[in-house]
Scaffold this active site. Structure first.
Site, PDB file in Angstrom:
ATOM      1  N   GLU A  53     -15.081  15.402  11.674  1.00 32.82           N
ATOM      2  CA  GLU A  53     -14.329  14.588  12.630  1.00 32.82           C
ATOM      3  C   GLU A  53     -15.185  14.317  13.863  1.00 32.82           C
ATOM      4  O   GLU A  53     -15.773  15.220  14.441  1.00 32.82           O
ATOM      5  CB  GLU A  53     -13.021  15.312  13.020  1.00 32.82           C
ATOM      6  CG  GLU A  53     -12.287  14.764  14.223  1.00 32.82           C
ATOM      7  CD  GLU A  53     -11.889  13.282  14.121  1.00 32.82           C
ATOM      8  OE1 GLU A  53     -11.328  12.889  13.108  1.00 32.82           O
ATOM      9  OE2 GLU A  53     -12.189  12.538  15.094  1.00 32.82           O
ATOM     10  N   GLY A  63      -9.785   5.375   9.553  1.00 31.30           N
ATOM     11  CA  GLY A  63      -8.870   4.398  10.114  1.00 31.30           C
ATOM     12  C   GLY A  63      -8.723   3.181   9.231  1.00 31.30           C
ATOM     13  O   GLY A  63      -9.390   3.054   8.188  1.00 31.30           O
ATOM     14  N   VAL A 123       0.849  -1.205   0.000  1.00 32.22           N
ATOM     15  CA  VAL A 123       0.000   0.000   0.000  1.00 32.22           C
ATOM     16  C   VAL A 123       0.878   1.245   0.000  1.00 32.22           C
ATOM     17  O   VAL A 123       0.634   2.197  -0.743  1.00 32.22           O
ATOM     18  CB  VAL A 123      -0.940  -0.001   1.233  1.00 32.22           C
ATOM     19  CG1 VAL A 123      -1.658   1.339   1.368  1.00 32.22           C
ATOM     20  CG2 VAL A 123      -1.963  -1.133   1.123  1.00 32.22           C
ATOM     21  N   CYS A 124       1.919   1.237   0.799  1.00 27.89           N
ATOM     22  CA  CYS A 124       2.763   2.427   0.959  1.00 27.89           C
ATOM     23  C   CYS A 124       3.228   2.983  -0.384  1.00 27.89           C
ATOM     24  O   CYS A 124       3.013   4.155  -0.689  1.00 27.89           O
ATOM     25  CB  CYS A 124       3.964   2.077   1.841  1.00 27.89           C
ATOM     26  SG  CYS A 124       5.249   3.324   1.841  1.00 27.89           S
ATOM     27  N   ASP A 132       1.323  -3.427   9.971  1.00 19.37           N
ATOM     28  CA  ASP A 132      -0.060  -3.081  10.320  1.00 19.37           C
ATOM     29  C   ASP A 132      -0.853  -4.260  10.869  1.00 19.37           C
ATOM     30  O   ASP A 132      -1.756  -4.079  11.691  1.00 19.37           O
ATOM     31  CB  ASP A 132      -0.807  -2.516   9.100  1.00 19.37           C
ATOM     32  CG  ASP A 132      -0.329  -1.129   8.709  1.00 19.37           C
ATOM     33  OD1 ASP A 132       0.678  -0.666   9.278  1.00 19.37           O
ATOM     34  OD2 ASP A 132      -0.970  -0.513   7.826  1.00 19.37           O
ATOM     35  N   ILE A 183      -4.938  10.664   7.127  1.00 18.35           N
ATOM     36  CA  ILE A 183      -5.363  10.539   5.727  1.00 18.35           C
ATOM     37  C   ILE A 183      -6.367  11.637   5.373  1.00 18.35           C
ATOM     38  O   ILE A 183      -6.242  12.303   4.345  1.00 18.35           O
ATOM     39  CB  ILE A 183      -5.982   9.145   5.450  1.00 18.35           C
ATOM     40  CG1 ILE A 183      -4.907   8.068   5.567  1.00 18.35           C
ATOM     41  CG2 ILE A 183      -6.643   9.101   4.066  1.00 18.35           C
ATOM     42  CD1 ILE A 183      -5.372   6.651   5.246  1.00 18.35           C
ATOM     43  N   HIS A 198      22.592  28.764  11.264  1.00 20.90           N
ATOM     44  CA  HIS A 198      21.680  29.897  11.162  1.00 20.90           C
ATOM     45  C   HIS A 198      21.719  30.419   9.739  1.00 20.90           C
ATOM     46  O   HIS A 198      22.784  30.546   9.164  1.00 20.90           O
ATOM     47  CB  HIS A 198      22.115  31.008  12.127  1.00 20.90           C
ATOM     48  CG  HIS A 198      21.281  32.244  11.973  1.00 20.90           C
ATOM     49  ND1 HIS A 198      20.024  32.354  12.545  1.00 20.90           N
ATOM     50  CD2 HIS A 198      21.513  33.395  11.299  1.00 20.90           C
ATOM     51  CE1 HIS A 198      19.527  33.550  12.228  1.00 20.90           C
ATOM     52  NE2 HIS A 198      20.400  34.195  11.476  1.00 20.90           N
ATOM     53  N   GLY A 201     -13.608  11.872   8.804  1.00 22.35           N
ATOM     54  CA  GLY A 201     -12.386  11.471   9.501  1.00 22.35           C
ATOM     55  C   GLY A 201     -11.322  12.542   9.339  1.00 22.35           C
ATOM     56  O   GLY A 201     -10.900  12.833   8.217  1.00 22.35           O
ATOM     57  N   GLY A 202     -10.955  13.145  10.458  1.00 27.10           N
ATOM     58  CA  GLY A 202      -9.933  14.209  10.431  1.00 27.10           C
ATOM     59  C   GLY A 202      -8.614  13.716  10.996  1.00 27.10           C
ATOM     60  O   GLY A 202      -7.927  14.425  11.717  1.00 27.10           O
TER      61      GLY A 202
HETATM   62  P1  NAD Z   1      -6.630   7.760  11.733  1.00 25.78           P
HETATM   63  O1  NAD Z   1      -6.862   6.783  12.800  1.00 25.78           O
HETATM   64  O2  NAD Z   1      -5.363   8.545  11.704  1.00 25.78           O
HETATM   65  O3  NAD Z   1      -7.813   8.822  11.669  1.00 25.78           O
HETATM   66  C1  NAD Z   1      -9.154   8.453  11.572  1.00 25.78           C
HETATM   67  C2  NAD Z   1      -9.969   9.597  12.114  1.00 25.78           C
HETATM   68  O4  NAD Z   1     -11.325   9.338  11.856  1.00 25.78           O
HETATM   69  C3  NAD Z   1      -9.806   9.796  13.609  1.00 25.78           C
HETATM   70  O5  NAD Z   1      -9.532  11.134  13.845  1.00 25.78           O
HETATM   71  C4  NAD Z   1     -11.162   9.346  14.161  1.00 25.78           C
HETATM   72  O6  NAD Z   1     -11.514  10.036  15.331  1.00 25.78           O
HETATM   73  C5  NAD Z   1     -12.068   9.683  13.008  1.00 25.78           C
HETATM   74  N1  NAD Z   1     -13.309   8.894  12.943  1.00 25.78           N
HETATM   75  C6  NAD Z   1     -13.476   7.583  13.196  1.00 25.78           C
HETATM   76  N2  NAD Z   1     -14.773   7.229  12.977  1.00 25.78           N
HETATM   77  C7  NAD Z   1     -15.394   8.339  12.567  1.00 25.78           C
HETATM   78  C8  NAD Z   1     -16.726   8.621  12.168  1.00 25.78           C
HETATM   79  N3  NAD Z   1     -17.643   7.668  12.129  1.00 25.78           N
HETATM   80  N4  NAD Z   1     -17.029   9.886  11.803  1.00 25.78           N
HETATM   81  C9  NAD Z   1     -16.084  10.855  11.808  1.00 25.78           C
HETATM   82  N5  NAD Z   1     -14.811  10.649  12.174  1.00 25.78           N
HETATM   83  C10 NAD Z   1     -14.470   9.404  12.538  1.00 25.78           C
HETATM   84  O7  NAD Z   1      -6.829   6.933  10.384  1.00 25.78           O
HETATM   85  P2  NAD Z   1      -6.597   7.348   8.889  1.00 25.78           P
HETATM   86  O8  NAD Z   1      -6.383   8.811   8.723  1.00 25.78           O
HETATM   87  O9  NAD Z   1      -7.698   6.705   8.131  1.00 25.78           O
HETATM   88  O10 NAD Z   1      -5.245   6.615   8.578  1.00 25.78           O
HETATM   89  C11 NAD Z   1      -5.194   5.195   8.682  1.00 25.78           C
HETATM   90  C12 NAD Z   1      -3.839   4.740   9.136  1.00 25.78           C
HETATM   91  O11 NAD Z   1      -2.857   5.024   8.164  1.00 25.78           O
HETATM   92  C13 NAD Z   1      -3.408   5.399  10.418  1.00 25.78           C
HETATM   93  O12 NAD Z   1      -2.777   4.455  11.238  1.00 25.78           O
HETATM   94  C14 NAD Z   1      -2.419   6.428   9.963  1.00 25.78           C
HETATM   95  O13 NAD Z   1      -1.451   6.721  10.944  1.00 25.78           O
HETATM   96  C15 NAD Z   1      -1.809   5.768   8.743  1.00 25.78           C
HETATM   97  N6  NAD Z   1      -1.360   6.790   7.806  1.00 25.78           N
HETATM   98  C16 NAD Z   1      -0.229   7.460   8.060  1.00 25.78           C
HETATM   99  C17 NAD Z   1       0.197   8.451   7.222  1.00 25.78           C
HETATM  100  C18 NAD Z   1       1.459   9.192   7.511  1.00 25.78           C
HETATM  101  O14 NAD Z   1       2.240   8.737   8.332  1.00 25.78           O
HETATM  102  N7  NAD Z   1       1.670  10.357   6.910  1.00 25.78           N
HETATM  103  C19 NAD Z   1      -0.550   8.810   6.117  1.00 25.78           C
HETATM  104  C20 NAD Z   1      -1.710   8.115   5.897  1.00 25.78           C
HETATM  105  C21 NAD Z   1      -2.102   7.124   6.747  1.00 25.78           C
END
Ligand code: NAD
Length: 459
Positions: free
Chosen positions: A199, A265, A43-44, A306, A180, A438, A176-177
């Site tokens: 969120e 998530g 996926v990455c 994961d 991603i 600097h 979802g905030g």
């Molecule tokens: P996340 O867990 O980071 O965020 C999901 C968000 O959705 C949370 O803030 C949660 O409170 C919210 N949420 C959950 N259910 C909800 C609902 N029904 N209504 C509204 N909000 C809701 O997950 P993600 O952003 O989907 O990312 C998935 C995984 O991939 C995570 O583990 C993340 O760390 C990883 N990821 C990392 C990176 C990076 O490192 N830059 C980039 C993308 C993804």
């Protein structure tokens, strides 16, 4: 005896799986690496970290061009050719996945395209072919969580669909905030969509430092992104002309959109390999539990990345991959750290590691906080940066750093110094007395330490 036998077999070729396979090959194993995709990288590389960074770079170009006027530089109307942008992104992905293929070949790692399932404690089925193995590593990753009760509609996307860049909807709702959601909001807002983030929790990027998140939120809102926290989507209707999201909580009412992204998530993919057949337990979230040496409950079978649960981050998977290969080769290795950094590659970036101020408070850890506002950073202002903050959480007794949060341009890169400082047990004095160049943004880390020590002359 199965038709095929592997000394060391890795299931899944993402950043955990390929790193594990390559390390095991370097340690002298004959390695088989299995993945259903045509390309390595999981996926990455194929539909996550790398393509999203390419699109975020494009978003940054657009924003920089828009702000050119502030510097007397006019670029005229900005237009985006989606086909060219998509091709550029796909080209970067292809370059990296081709590179991985070369690295696998050089190490004589045998790649097998297919989906593997356990059939016993040392046997597997890969698309109908029986395999036996001496040692196996499960690295099958995770998949986006789908919200129950939503209609089946092509205008409802997950992160993979969002990164496909099929179109730029006029109105885009992002549920979802988290990381991603915020990264996709950054991309699509720059491309011209009217973005609304919904969120569930009271804060976007829940878990990150509240003060830093407030700075990020203000910056995202200044780019026209609407953010509703403490808000739940209760019902979604897919009308012919638009999607209608009924919300309650912080925002109560209807949000109309032309597309919606679910970014709530990811769920571990443990069920995909039928681990019960090998005697490995799976929890109700699809997670396979491992110890710090990445061993499962069954001798000779490891799990990494994961599929072993949170935090679901590529860099954790890679480190676990090395550990599993080394332990399987008889070395003393373990991933014995809690220091897994998080970075949201938004504009500005938000990066953190170790304890946040809030976590230290909640856990009753004795702590103090030292910070430096980026409004006083010459490098930040002279490179067009907006508001930002560097914040260190430290132990008042030893002055050792316990955690760090940075919000601002390149925060993800700047965090590296803090991660090393915490790993090495560095004190504030160590950081403050290290001569930082600097003008750089890295000075803000040293300035935070100097501020706590009372030696700062830049504020
Ligand atoms: P996340 O867990 O980071 O965020 C999901 C968000 O959705 C949370 O803030 C949660 O409170 C919210 N949420 C959950 N259910 C909800 C609902 N029904 N209504 C509204 N909000 C809701 O997950 P993600 O952003 O989907 O990312 C998935 C995984 O991939 C995570 O583990 C993340 O760390 C990883 N990821 C990392 C990176 C990076 O490192 N830059 C980039 C993308 C993804």
């Amino acid at each position: 005896m199965a038709d095929n036998h592997a000394d060391f077999i890795v299931l899944g070729a993402g950043p955990g799986g390929y790193a594990c396979a390559f390390r095991a090959a370097d340690l002298g194993h004959k390695v088989v690496l299995v993945d259903p995709r045509a390309t390595l990288g999981g996926v990455c590389l194929n539909e996550g970290c790398i393509p999203s960074k390419a699109l975020l770079h494009a978003a940054e170009i657009i924003r920089e061009a828009r702000h050119g006027n502030d510097w007397g530089i006019s670029t005229g109307n900005i237009s985006v050719d989606l086909d060219t942008l998509r091709a550029r992104k796909d080209g970067i992905v292809a370059q990296l996945t081709d590179g991985l293929r070369g690295l696998a070949k050089r190490r004589k790692v045998q790649t097998v395209r297919g989906s593997a399932r356990f059939t016993g404690t040392n046997t597997l089925d890969i698309d109908g072919t029986a395999w036996s193995f001496d040692q196996a590593v499960i690295a099958v990753g995770s998949a986006p969580v789908r919200l129950p009760g939503w209609p089946d509609d092509p205008r409802i996307w997950d992160s993979t669909d969002a990164l496909d860049l099929r179109e730029v909807p006029k109105r885009l709702a992002i549920v979802g905030g988290g990381i991603i959601g915020l990264e996709m909001a950054t991309v699509y807002a720059a491309l011209g969509a009217q973005v609304t983030v919904i969120e569930f929790m009271d804060q976007i990027a829940p878990g990150a430092d509240a003060e830093a998140v407030a700075i990020l939120r203000t910056a995202l809102e200044a780019e026209g992104i609407a953010i509703h926290t403490g808000t739940k989507v209760t019902n979604v209707k897919a009308a012919k002309s638009e999607l209608k999201l009924m919300c309650e909580g912080g925002f109560a009412g209807e949000i109309k959109a032309d597309a919606a992204i679910q970014a709530v998530g990811r769920r571990a993919n443990g069920h995909l390999v039928d681990p019960h057949a090998a005697g490995i337990d799976l929890d109700e979230r699809g997670v396979i539990h491992v110890d710090e040496t990445c061993r499962t409950s069954v001798e000779g079978i490891f799990a990494i990345g994961d599929v072993t649960g949170n935090p679901m981050l590529a860099h954790r998977a890679t480190h676990q991959g090395h550990v599993a290969a080394e332990v399987a080769s008889g070395h003393a290795a373990a991933l014995d750290t809690d220091l897994i950094p998080s970075v949201a590659y938004t504009s500005p970036e938000l990066a953190w590691v170790g304890l946040t101020q809030n976590q230290a408070k909640e856990r009753g850890v004795a702590h103090k906080v030292a910070s430096f506002p980026w409004a006083a950073s010459g490098r930040n202002l002279s490179s067009g940066g907006g508001d930002g903050l560097t914040k260190l959480v430290y132990c008042p007794e030893t002055s050792r750093v316990l955690g760090a949060t940075i919000v601002g341009r390149n925060a993800g890169e700047l965090l590296a110094e803090c991660i090393l400082a915490i790993e090495m047990g560095a004190t504030l004095e160590d950081i403050a007395l290290t001569v930082h160049a600097h003008p750089t943004l890295s000075e803000t880390v040293a300035f935070s330490a100097e501020r706590a020590l009372g030696t700062l002359t830049d504020l």
